[in-house]
Design a protein around this motif. Structure first.
Motif: not given
Length: 255
Positions: A102-105, A150-152
């Protein structure tokens, strides 16, 4: 709060124009199109003030075109929050594995593009070198529905402050390095590694979590003998082998 008017001095206009022109002309830069748009707007308002004073020259790194092709689907997946599958080549182990993430950045650091992503196979966040990703496939099912959030508590800035050897998907190797004075002061001021103990004469022993061995060994060699890998012995041996290879390039003559 906002400013009704911003007054720029001629030299500030020139600096802004030079920066926009530079990133506009870099095809690997993800916001080149936006920079070109900003340049057109400024040109309309300021006219001759933005005329170039000198050409800007650049050379793409080898493989830049391939990296751009990989960045497009990764950027698309990141913006739409879609799952990605790829084949990833681990540089240290020398093996390729199929990964689902899962791409986050995405971020550009130390002259390379990296993807911060949650690795579903390892149930953890990993940093992937985009240049080692192949067969990138974005999940096409339910295109208008996100596959994840995306998690906080995730912050991309946490990875931007890392050294080159700390970036990578490979499992880390803990290395302990003895730095002699005054190199010990230089390393401490740079915030590299964690202090293990102080030794006589101002020397320090520092620990490092190494994900990419190559950049770490090259950094150690830059101290020209003032840094010594104490452990593990395998990493110490790799440093000696690399030093030998470099010496061989210069027929054994090392300045």
């Amino acid at each position: 709060y906002h400013l009704d008017e911003v007054v720029l001095q001629p030299e500030e206009v020139r600096a802004a124009a030079d920066a926009l022109q530079l990133i506009r002309d870099l095809p690997a830069f993800p916001f080149a199109r936006e920079a070109a748009s900003a340049m057109r707007k400024l040109s309309h308002d300021l006219g001759d003030a933005l005329s170039p004073t000198s050409p800007v020259f650049f050379v793409d790194r080898p493989g830049a075109a391939e990296i751009r092709e990989r960045l497009r689907p990764l950027s698309q997946a990141l913006l739409s929050r879609k799952r990605v599958r790829c084949r990833y080549h681990g540089i240290h182990r020398g093996e390729a594995t199929e990964r689902t993430v899962h791409p986050y950045g995405l971020f550009f650091q130390h002259a390379h593009w990296y993807l911060a992503a949650f690795d579903l196979d390892r149930d953890a966040i990993r940093i992937f070198h985009v240049g080692r990703m192949e067969r990138i496939e974005v999940n096409r099912t339910s295109p208008n529905t996100a596959d994840y959030e995306i998690p906080a508590d995730f912050a991309l800035d946490d990875h931007l402050r890392k050294d080159p050897w700390e970036l990578g998907e490979e499992e880390s190797v803990r290395a302990e390095v003895l730095f002699r004075f005054p190199s010990s002061i230089q390393v401490a001021r740079g915030g590299h590694g964690v202090l293990v103990e102080e030794r006589e004469g101002g020397a320090t022993l520092r620990a490092f979590d190494v994900h990419q061995v190559g950049p770490f060994l090259r950094w150690i060699l830059s101290f020209e003998g003032e840094a010594e890998i104490v452990s593990p012995p395998e990493l110490r041996a790799e440093l000696g082998a690399l030093a030998g290879e470099i010496a061989a390039l210069y027929d054994g003559e090392v300045a």
